[in-house]
Every structure is written in C-alpha cells, then in structure tokens.
Design a protein around this motif. Structure first.
Motif, PDB file in Angstrom:
ATOM      1  N   ASP A  90       0.806  -1.221   0.000  1.00 19.61           N
ATOM      2  CA  ASP A  90       0.000   0.000   0.000  1.00 19.61           C
ATOM      3  C   ASP A  90       0.839   1.271   0.000  1.00 19.61           C
ATOM      4  OD1 ASP A  90       0.943  -0.502   2.530  1.00 19.61           O
ATOM      5  OD2 ASP A  90      -0.920   0.006   3.567  1.00 19.61           O
ATOM      6  N   PHE A  91       2.179   1.144  -0.008  1.00 21.40           N
ATOM      7  CA  PHE A  91       3.030   2.325  -0.128  1.00 21.40           C
ATOM      8  C   PHE A  91       3.237   2.591  -1.610  1.00 21.40           C
ATOM      9  CE2 PHE A  91       7.216   4.514  -0.122  1.00 21.40           C
ATOM     10  CZ  PHE A  91       6.891   5.577   0.705  1.00 21.40           C
ATOM     11  N   PRO A  92       2.886   3.782  -2.120  1.00 24.72           N
ATOM     12  CA  PRO A  92       2.820   3.975  -3.574  1.00 24.72           C
ATOM     13  C   PRO A  92       4.152   4.221  -4.266  1.00 24.72           C
ATOM     14  CG  PRO A  92       2.161   5.991  -2.456  1.00 24.72           C
ATOM     15  CD  PRO A  92       2.381   4.961  -1.384  1.00 24.72           C
ATOM     16  N   LEU A  93       5.224   4.483  -3.531  1.00 32.06           N
ATOM     17  CA  LEU A  93       6.499   4.769  -4.172  1.00 32.06           C
ATOM     18  C   LEU A  93       7.335   3.494  -4.267  1.00 32.06           C
ATOM     19  CD1 LEU A  93       7.498   8.148  -2.452  1.00 32.06           C
ATOM     20  CD2 LEU A  93       5.865   7.712  -4.303  1.00 32.06           C
ATOM     21  N   PRO A  94       7.961   3.230  -5.410  1.00 36.04           N
ATOM     22  CA  PRO A  94       8.786   2.025  -5.549  1.00 36.04           C
ATOM     23  C   PRO A  94      10.044   2.114  -4.706  1.00 36.04           C
ATOM     24  CG  PRO A  94       9.009   3.415  -7.489  1.00 36.04           C
ATOM     25  CD  PRO A  94       7.937   4.046  -6.641  1.00 36.04           C
ATOM     26  N   LEU A  95      10.366   1.027  -4.028  1.00 45.52           N
ATOM     27  CA  LEU A  95      11.553   1.031  -3.186  1.00 45.52           C
ATOM     28  C   LEU A  95      12.827   1.114  -4.029  1.00 45.52           C
ATOM     29  CD1 LEU A  95      11.833   0.954  -0.119  1.00 45.52           C
ATOM     30  CD2 LEU A  95      12.317  -1.479  -0.294  1.00 45.52           C
ATOM     31  N   LEU A  96      12.845   0.418  -5.179  1.00 38.13           N
ATOM     32  CA  LEU A  96      13.991   0.510  -6.071  1.00 38.13           C
ATOM     33  C   LEU A  96      14.038   1.906  -6.684  1.00 38.13           C
ATOM     34  CD1 LEU A  96      13.971  -2.928  -7.909  1.00 38.13           C
ATOM     35  CD2 LEU A  96      15.528  -2.159  -6.129  1.00 38.13           C
ATOM     36  N   GLY A  97      15.149   2.582  -6.517  1.00 42.22           N
ATOM     37  CA  GLY A  97      15.285   3.934  -7.040  1.00 42.22           C
ATOM     38  C   GLY A  97      14.888   5.020  -6.067  1.00 42.22           C
ATOM     39  N   LEU A  98      14.332   4.652  -4.922  1.00 40.26           N
ATOM     40  CA  LEU A  98      13.938   5.663  -3.935  1.00 40.26           C
ATOM     41  C   LEU A  98      15.191   6.281  -3.314  1.00 40.26           C
ATOM     42  CD1 LEU A  98      11.106   6.530  -2.831  1.00 40.26           C
ATOM     43  CD2 LEU A  98      11.589   5.090  -0.861  1.00 40.26           C
ATOM     44  N   VAL A  99      15.186   7.598  -3.145  1.00 42.43           N
ATOM     45  CA  VAL A  99      16.371   8.276  -2.621  1.00 42.43           C
ATOM     46  C   VAL A  99      16.011   9.122  -1.393  1.00 42.43           C
ATOM     47  CG1 VAL A  99      17.656   8.340  -4.781  1.00 42.43           C
ATOM     48  CG2 VAL A  99      16.048  10.151  -4.291  1.00 42.43           C
ATOM     49  N   HIS A 100      16.902   9.100  -0.445  1.00 44.37           N
ATOM     50  CA  HIS A 100      16.745   9.874   0.785  1.00 44.37           C
ATOM     51  C   HIS A 100      17.278  11.269   0.503  1.00 44.37           C
ATOM     52  CE1 HIS A 100      17.241   9.627   5.486  1.00 44.37           C
ATOM     53  NE2 HIS A 100      16.369  10.535   5.108  1.00 44.37           N
ATOM     54  N   THR A 101      16.411  12.268   0.480  1.00 38.61           N
ATOM     55  CA  THR A 101      16.851  13.609   0.100  1.00 38.61           C
ATOM     56  C   THR A 101      17.176  14.495   1.292  1.00 38.61           C
ATOM     57  OG1 THR A 101      14.530  14.312  -0.062  1.00 38.61           O
ATOM     58  CG2 THR A 101      15.617  13.585  -2.088  1.00 38.61           C
ATOM     59  N   SER A 102      16.499  14.299   2.418  1.00 36.55           N
ATOM     60  CA  SER A 102      16.784  15.162   3.563  1.00 36.55           C
ATOM     61  C   SER A 102      16.375  14.479   4.855  1.00 36.55           C
ATOM     62  CB  SER A 102      16.054  16.509   3.434  1.00 36.55           C
ATOM     63  OG  SER A 102      14.657  16.346   3.601  1.00 36.55           O
ATOM     64  N   LEU A 103      16.929  14.997   5.941  1.00 35.56           N
ATOM     65  CA  LEU A 103      16.642  14.490   7.280  1.00 35.56           C
ATOM     66  C   LEU A 103      16.628  15.665   8.234  1.00 35.56           C
ATOM     67  CD1 LEU A 103      16.582  12.124   9.458  1.00 35.56           C
ATOM     68  CD2 LEU A 103      19.068  12.402   9.540  1.00 35.56           C
ATOM     69  N   SER A 104      15.597  15.742   9.068  1.00 35.72           N
ATOM     70  CA  SER A 104      15.574  16.729  10.147  1.00 35.72           C
ATOM     71  C   SER A 104      15.341  15.989  11.455  1.00 35.72           C
ATOM     72  CB  SER A 104      14.490  17.783   9.925  1.00 35.72           C
ATOM     73  OG  SER A 104      13.209  17.202   9.929  1.00 35.72           O
ATOM     74  N   ILE A 105      16.064  16.405  12.492  1.00 39.46           N
ATOM     75  CA  ILE A 105      15.981  15.775  13.809  1.00 39.46           C
ATOM     76  C   ILE A 105      15.764  16.851  14.848  1.00 39.46           C
ATOM     77  CG2 ILE A 105      17.264  14.525  15.598  1.00 39.46           C
ATOM     78  CD1 ILE A 105      18.798  13.106  13.376  1.00 39.46           C
ATOM     79  N   THR A 106      14.851  16.590  15.776  1.00 39.05           N
ATOM     80  CA  THR A 106      14.702  17.434  16.965  1.00 39.05           C
ATOM     81  C   THR A 106      14.933  16.557  18.189  1.00 39.05           C
ATOM     82  OG1 THR A 106      13.088  18.878  15.879  1.00 39.05           O
ATOM     83  CG2 THR A 106      13.177  18.946  18.284  1.00 39.05           C
ATOM     84  N   ARG A 107      15.970  16.870  18.940  1.00 34.02           N
ATOM     85  CA  ARG A 107      16.248  16.148  20.186  1.00 34.02           C
ATOM     86  C   ARG A 107      15.958  17.099  21.335  1.00 34.02           C
ATOM     87  NH1 ARG A 107      22.090  13.533  21.274  1.00 34.02           N
ATOM     88  NH2 ARG A 107      22.686  15.735  21.423  1.00 34.02           N
ATOM     89  N   ARG A 108      15.025  16.703  22.190  1.00 36.49           N
ATOM     90  CA  ARG A 108      14.575  17.593  23.262  1.00 36.49           C
ATOM     91  C   ARG A 108      15.384  17.443  24.545  1.00 36.49           C
ATOM     92  NH1 ARG A 108      10.131  16.376  20.070  1.00 36.49           N
ATOM     93  NH2 ARG A 108       9.063  18.245  19.309  1.00 36.49           N
ATOM     94  N   ARG A 109      16.086  16.357  24.672  1.00 39.32           N
ATOM     95  CA  ARG A 109      16.993  16.189  25.809  1.00 39.32           C
ATOM     96  C   ARG A 109      17.927  15.030  25.513  1.00 39.32           C
ATOM     97  NH1 ARG A 109      15.435  11.900  29.145  1.00 39.32           N
ATOM     98  NH2 ARG A 109      13.229  11.336  29.205  1.00 39.32           N
ATOM     99  N   ALA A 110      18.991  14.942  26.299  1.00 36.73           N
ATOM    100  CA  ALA A 110      19.940  13.842  26.126  1.00 36.73           C
ATOM    101  C   ALA A 110      19.241  12.507  26.393  1.00 36.73           C
ATOM    102  CB  ALA A 110      21.125  14.018  27.065  1.00 36.73           C
ATOM    103  N   LEU A 111      19.624  11.489  25.629  1.00 35.53           N
ATOM    104  CA  LEU A 111      19.020  10.173  25.749  1.00 35.53           C
ATOM    105  C   LEU A 111      20.057   9.187  26.262  1.00 35.53           C
ATOM    106  CD1 LEU A 111      17.164  10.092  22.315  1.00 35.53           C
ATOM    107  CD2 LEU A 111      16.294  10.904  24.514  1.00 35.53           C
ATOM    108  N   THR A 112      19.698   8.434  27.281  1.00 35.44           N
ATOM    109  CA  THR A 112      20.629   7.454  27.834  1.00 35.44           C
ATOM    110  C   THR A 112      20.609   6.182  26.996  1.00 35.44           C
ATOM    111  OG1 THR A 112      18.981   6.496  29.323  1.00 35.44           O
ATOM    112  CG2 THR A 112      20.275   8.366  30.153  1.00 35.44           C
ATOM    113  N   ALA A 113      21.745   5.496  26.964  1.00 35.02           N
ATOM    114  CA  ALA A 113      21.834   4.235  26.231  1.00 35.02           C
ATOM    115  C   ALA A 113      21.162   3.099  26.975  1.00 35.02           C
ATOM    116  CB  ALA A 113      23.301   3.896  25.967  1.00 35.02           C
ATOM    117  N   THR A 114      20.982   3.258  28.278  1.00 39.13           N
ATOM    118  CA  THR A 114      20.423   2.177  29.093  1.00 39.13           C
ATOM    119  C   THR A 114      18.943   2.372  29.393  1.00 39.13           C
ATOM    120  OG1 THR A 114      21.213   3.367  31.052  1.00 39.13           O
ATOM    121  CG2 THR A 114      22.629   1.620  30.170  1.00 39.13           C
ATOM    122  N   GLY A 115      18.325   3.373  28.804  1.00 38.31           N
ATOM    123  CA  GLY A 115      16.916   3.630  29.063  1.00 38.31           C
ATOM    124  C   GLY A 115      15.995   2.708  28.283  1.00 38.31           C
TER     125      GLY A 115
END
Length: 301
Positions: A90-115
């Motif tokens: 049901d995802f309309p875009l073909p996986l072959l040829g799909l390209v990652h054009t941008s990424l945005s991240i919002t981190r609101r606080r530090a994240l522990t590795a053991t959480g």
C-alpha cells in the motif's frame, strides 16, 4: 480520522523487507495524489543493544563507553519499522530507485543508552516534487508520554512530471538506488554559497559500507562491494547516507537539546577522500572538486 495503530512485538527484519520492496517496485504507480498507508507502527519497551551501539559509535566516530545515544542512533532503531511501511503493497512509491533527500531531527533532551523507550513510525504524507513524488516518514521516540526525539525523512521517487523528468536546466540529476538508509542521493538544490572552511580530509576505506551495515543492520548491496554496487548502476560501492550524516555530526558536536537538518546531495564513492568543512552551526562534506555530498546545520532547540 485517526490512523490505525499496530503494536509490534519486536523490530522487523530488514532483508525480507528489502526483498519484498524490490519485488513490488515494478507494480507501483507513484504520484502526489496516491493513497498511502495510514498505519502508525509502535514498538514499546525498546532497549538498546549496547554491543551494536558501541560498534555504531566506533564506525561513525562518536565517543564510546558513555551512557548516551548519538543524535542519529534513534533513526537506526526506527528504520526497520519505516522499511516495513515503505516496502508494503500500500506504499505507492517504488523502493527501487527511492532516494533519501533530507533528514531533520529534533532532540529535546539527552538520551541514555540504558533507558527504555517507545518508538513510533508513520508516513506523514506525499508531496509533488519537480522530479517526481516525495514522501515524508516520521519517527518518534518517547519515554512515557514525552516525545524526546523526533525525525522527518523525505524520500523521493523519480518519475516524469509536467515539469519534465529531470527538472529545470542546470540542476544535477538525482542518483538512484534502492532505499536502505538507506538511499543516498543528491537532495533539493539549495542556494549557492561559498564553501565552508575546511576542517579535515577523511580517507574512507572500502570497508566502511560493510562496517556500517554490520553495526546498523542496513546491508544494502550498493554499500558492500563494487560487484554488488554495479548491479544497481554504481561503478563502485557508495557510503550509506546516514553514515555520512552521523560522521559529520560526530565531528561537529550536538547540544543535548538540538535541531539538526541534513540534505543529501551526491553519493560518496568508496574508497575515497572527502573534505569535512564547518563554520558556526553549519557543516558540509565535499570532494576534491568542491562538489557537495552533504550539507547540514545544527542549532540549539
């Protein structure tokens, strides 16, 4: 109407999803008005595998041994769920040829590795692009009811539009490859600007793709060996886009509360040499001819 929620019992396995997506790709009919999956995938009770995290930190250049998650690591944790959505019928875009054009991240606080965390992934929507159709996939990480980390990734499927398949003259073509990042490509053209001051030259070994694939689980064949990369039109293996983003952010540094924006511009051939450049909150990765591979910004949240 609110989207359906599907609670997962564990992270999906990537290889079958990549295979399914490749097989279904010829059947897809991408377009900005196409229907897309409204399901929200939720993975509760998630704990980080510390051995895999340490391998990821080493290959990307982050400090090891600290009780902290690198700013890009939740993307790695959420990527299998995102791939489950993008590889579906049901995802309309073909996986072959799909390209990652941008990424945005919002981190609101530090994240522990053991959480312990809850991950949620959904497709936010489709939008027209001068070179085809673009999908936005949202990944959220929660502790309790609080969203502590959120990302938006845009993925482009190239197809003919009323503006033509290649967009306006003078713009470089978008690279094509299977999603797996996955996919690294040239992102939307930004404003021309003077190159940032060079900080360091990085010599990248031919094994970077294999090392990152082992740490992240993303074993896309175009990153692993020249032979498998040639099957998808690349003369050499290329670096994972998310490795280039993580490597730059490891060098740049990120505040505990931060907003990060990255645009992927051109593949990074392996082995090779690239120049990392930075000034203030901006950074970029370029080749010896000043062709941009990646641009990014980091700001306090």
């Amino acid at each position: 109407m609110s989207p359906d929620v599907l609670v997962l019992t564990g992270p999906p396995s990537l290889p079958p999803l990549l295979a399914r997506g490749a097989l279904l790709s010829p059947l897809k009919r991408p377009g900005p008005d196409a229907e897309f999956p409204r399901t929200r995938l939720v993975l509760p009770g998630l704990r980080v595998d510390l051995a895999r995290l340490a391998a990821y930190e080493r290959v990307c250049g982050f400090p090891t041994g600290e009780d902290a998650l690198p700013v890009t690591y939740p993307h790695v944790l959420g990527f299998p769920a995102a791939m489950r959505l993008m590889s579906g019928r049901d995802f309309p875009l073909p996986l072959l040829g799909l390209v990652h054009t941008s990424l945005s991240i919002t981190r609101r606080r530090a994240l522990t590795a053991t959480g312990e965390y809850e991950l949620a992934v959904h497709v936010e929507g489709l939008a027209p692009h001068r070179r085809g159709t673009q999908a936005t996939v949202v990944t959220e990480m929660r502790t309790g009811d609080e969203v502590v980390w959120e990302s938006r990734s845009t993925y482009l499927a190239r197809h003919r539009t009323r503006h033509g398949a290649d967009g306006p003259a003078g713009q470089e073509p978008v690279g094509q490859r299977p999603a797996g990042e996955g996919p690294l490509a040239e992102g939307p053209a930004g404003q021309e600007r003077k190159p940032l001051p060079a900080v360091a030259d990085w010599r990248l070994g031919g094994d970077i793709g294999r090392r990152y694939g082992a740490a992240s689980g993303d074993r896309n064949p175009i990153h692993l060996h020249p032979l498998t990369a040639r099957l998808f039109g690349f003369p050499r293996a290329i670096a994972h886009g998310m490795w280039t983003a993580a490597r730059c952010l490891a060098a740049h540094g990120t505040p505990d509360q931060a907003v990060v924006r990255v645009e992927f511009r051109a593949p990074v051939p392996l082995p090779g040499t690239v120049t990392y450049a930075a000034e203030g909150g901006r950074f970029e990765l370029r080749d010896g001819n000043d062709r941009l591979h990646l641009t990014g910004e980091v700001h306090p949240a």
